[in-house]
Design a protein around this motif. Sequence first.
Motif, PDB file in Angstrom:
ATOM      1  N   ASN A   1      -2.857  -6.234  -3.758  1.00 38.43           N
ATOM      2  CA  ASN A   1      -3.038  -5.745  -5.126  1.00 38.43           C
ATOM      3  C   ASN A   1      -2.340  -6.653  -6.132  1.00 38.43           C
ATOM      4  N   MET A   2      -2.665  -6.434  -7.391  1.00 36.36           N
ATOM      5  CA  MET A   2      -2.042  -7.201  -8.465  1.00 36.36           C
ATOM      6  C   MET A   2      -0.574  -6.842  -8.576  1.00 36.36           C
TER       7      MET A   2
ATOM      8  N   PRO B   1      -4.813  13.288  -7.226  1.00 39.81           N
ATOM      9  CA  PRO B   1      -5.983  14.001  -6.695  1.00 39.81           C
ATOM     10  C   PRO B   1      -7.043  13.001  -6.233  1.00 39.81           C
ATOM     11  N   LEU B   2      -7.805  13.396  -5.212  1.00 38.24           N
ATOM     12  CA  LEU B   2      -8.816  12.502  -4.671  1.00 38.24           C
ATOM     13  C   LEU B   2      -9.994  12.309  -5.610  1.00 38.24           C
TER      14      LEU B   2
ATOM     15  N   LEU C   1       0.802  -1.230   0.000  1.00 38.32           N
ATOM     16  CA  LEU C   1       0.000   0.000   0.000  1.00 38.32           C
ATOM     17  C   LEU C   1       0.833   1.278   0.000  1.00 38.32           C
ATOM     18  N   PHE C   2       2.030   1.253   0.611  1.00 37.92           N
ATOM     19  CA  PHE C   2       2.835   2.470   0.758  1.00 37.92           C
ATOM     20  C   PHE C   2       4.181   2.410   0.050  1.00 37.92           C
ATOM     21  N   GLY C   3       4.618   1.230  -0.377  1.00 40.53           N
ATOM     22  CA  GLY C   3       5.906   1.105  -1.052  1.00 40.53           C
ATOM     23  C   GLY C   3       7.097   1.035  -0.124  1.00 40.53           C
ATOM     24  N   VAL C   4       6.884   0.814   1.158  1.00 44.15           N
ATOM     25  CA  VAL C   4       7.988   0.700   2.107  1.00 44.15           C
ATOM     26  C   VAL C   4       8.659  -0.654   1.910  1.00 44.15           C
ATOM     27  N   LYS C   5       9.970  -0.623   1.690  1.00 43.61           N
ATOM     28  CA  LYS C   5      10.720  -1.861   1.455  1.00 43.61           C
ATOM     29  C   LYS C   5      11.414  -2.271   2.754  1.00 43.61           C
TER      30      LYS C   5
ATOM     31  N   PRO D   1      -1.191   2.438  -3.656  1.00 46.65           N
ATOM     32  CA  PRO D   1      -2.427   3.225  -3.587  1.00 46.65           C
ATOM     33  C   PRO D   1      -2.592   4.159  -2.398  1.00 46.65           C
ATOM     34  N   MET D   2      -1.909   3.950  -1.302  1.00 50.90           N
ATOM     35  CA  MET D   2      -2.098   4.819  -0.143  1.00 50.90           C
ATOM     36  C   MET D   2      -1.177   6.039  -0.140  1.00 50.90           C
ATOM     37  N   LEU D   3      -0.282   6.128  -1.093  1.00 50.39           N
ATOM     38  CA  LEU D   3       0.536   7.336  -1.203  1.00 50.39           C
ATOM     39  C   LEU D   3      -0.309   8.471  -1.752  1.00 50.39           C
TER      40      LEU D   3
END
Length: 167
Positions: free
Chosen positions: A137-138, A151-152, A121-125, A145-147
């Motif tokens: 996710n795929m 725009p909303l 969700l955030f890309g933290v490795k 997606p959570m970054l």
Amino acid sequence: MAELINQAIVEALGAKFGDKIIGVNEPYGLLTFETTKDVIIEVLKFLKENDIAGFNFLTDITAVHYPEKKHGIAVVYHLHSMVKRVRVRVKVFIDEHSPFIPTATTLWNGANWMERETYDLFGVKFEGHPDLRRILNMDELGVHPMLKQYPLEDPNRVDKKDEYFGR
């Protein structure tokens, strides 16, 4: 009782880690502090093995994106001592352009899926993670997606135009 334990934990952390423990506060009685990624595993291990509270349960690992900050991703750990009935929140701010932090799977096996979710969700490795891959996710999804990078809402949506609603 919890206030005394929180104070003892803060004192013990300060004695062991010094200026690596910052931003100590207690919103709603929940001891919260920040540390750095170079000592996060040592801090978590200390909290787990120390007799003051003995945080034996890793409740959650997640992240929060602050795009306006220099180190815009906060990795957040929630620990619980079931014996002393005390909780603690530990935050580590990392650079969103180089989001690397050591894995906590060396301390808690349950960190595995929590870290995979935070990566997805955030890309933290999480460095040293045994199987860091997407969990929700795929694999082909090219974004996290959570970054807060997009725009909303779509500005071209006609159902949101004020003139259609007499405004």
